[in-house]
Design a protein around this motif. Structure first.
Motif, mmCIF file in Angstrom:
data_model
loop_
_atom_site.group_PDB
_atom_site.id
_atom_site.type_symbol
_atom_site.label_atom_id
_atom_site.label_comp_id
_atom_site.label_asym_id
_atom_site.label_seq_id
_atom_site.Cartn_x
_atom_site.Cartn_y
_atom_site.Cartn_z
ATOM 1 N N ARG A 40 7.750 -8.062 2.842
ATOM 2 C CA ARG A 40 7.134 -7.694 4.116
ATOM 3 C C ARG A 40 5.806 -6.991 3.887
ATOM 4 N N ASN A 41 4.926 -7.088 4.851
ATOM 5 C CA ASN A 41 3.636 -6.423 4.755
ATOM 6 C C ASN A 41 3.822 -4.919 4.539
ATOM 7 N N LYS A 42 2.933 -4.330 3.752
ATOM 8 C CA LYS A 42 2.959 -2.921 3.345
ATOM 9 C C LYS A 42 4.045 -2.648 2.309
ATOM 10 N N THR A 43 4.330 -3.652 1.484
ATOM 11 C CA THR A 43 5.219 -3.439 0.339
ATOM 12 C C THR A 43 4.475 -3.722 -0.972
ATOM 13 N N GLY A 44 3.148 -3.760 -0.900
ATOM 14 C CA GLY A 44 2.358 -4.016 -2.095
ATOM 15 C C GLY A 44 1.883 -5.444 -2.231
ATOM 16 N N THR A 45 1.902 -6.210 -1.150
ATOM 17 C CA THR A 45 1.550 -7.628 -1.238
ATOM 18 C C THR A 45 0.075 -7.833 -1.597
ATOM 19 N N THR A 46 -0.798 -6.947 -1.137
ATOM 20 C CA THR A 46 -2.214 -7.082 -1.470
ATOM 21 C C THR A 46 -2.458 -6.796 -2.944
#
Length: 219
Positions: A24-30
């Motif tokens: 999910r977004n804001k789990t370090g995907t970037t």
């Protein structure tokens, strides 16, 4: 030029194993995206994926998204972090690998996401209202409204913590159940944990000159 990059990425990805970052977004995907780029993997264009999400994901049409996945080798963010997407990709691209990024706790994930949205879309550091989400210009007005409402929150309380945390937990549980008995296909990783980068490159089967993940978009 963008079309040149797209053509080059499609050529470089042809015949290679695809990697889908489905946390999910804001789990370090970037940060995960940057780690792939640093290792020379061609990564799909995020804005194109966001546009396809807005047009097709909420209609339950995954074919345009699958078609887009022929454009590179690695994909992250929406719609790859959304429920059900990974199932369609697993069927469309046999032999692909999936990476589920997680935070220490569901509460930590919630706090990170709400801080980010307050900063980007709210006023005076407050969480955005439904009206503000509908007007937020990211991708196009209304896109961010759908990003938040995917958690199942009500119109009058778009960031309801109980509902969002339960959605996060259910999503992760569903991924684990789907890939049960397939450890070679799914890596579950918390980027903040010691040796997480070692687990990452081991999963990829590559050598790396780096020793840790780059930190991007920290909140």
């Amino acid at each position: 030029m963008k079309w040149i990059t797209s053509f080059r990425n499609r050529y470089r990805a042809a015949g290679k194993v695809k990697y889908f970052c489905i946390g999910r977004n804001k789990t370090g995907t970037t940060s995960l995206k940057r780690a792939f780029e640093d290792l020379g993997f061609p990564v799909g264009d995020q804005r194109t994926a966001e546009i396809l999400t807005g047009k097709y994901y909420f209609e339950g049409d995954f074919q345009p998204i699958i078609g887009f996945c022929r454009s590179a080798q690695v994909f992250q963010d929406v719609p790859f972090s959304y429920p059900e997407t990974y199932k369609h990709l697993d069927e469309a691209f046999p032999g692909s690998k999936f990476i589920l990024t997680v935070r220490d706790t569901p509460d930590q994930w919630y706090q990170s996401l709400t801080r980010f949205h307050s900063k980007m879309f709210g006023k005076d550091g407050n969480l955005p209202t439904t009206a503000e989400l509908k007007l937020a210009p990211y991708v196009w007005p209304g896109f961010m409204y759908n990003v938040v409402r995917i958690h199942g929150t009500p119109e009058d309380d778009p960031y309801n913590k109980g509902i969002m945390v339960q959605h996060y937990k259910k999503y992760n549980d569903d991924v684990l159940k789907y890939f049960k008995g397939r450890p070679e296909d799914l890596l579950v990783i918390n980027l903040a944990e010691p040796r997480s980068y070692d687990k990452f490159v081991e999963f990829l089967g590559v050598d790396s000159p780096y020793h840790d993940f780059p930190w991007e978009n920290q909140t």
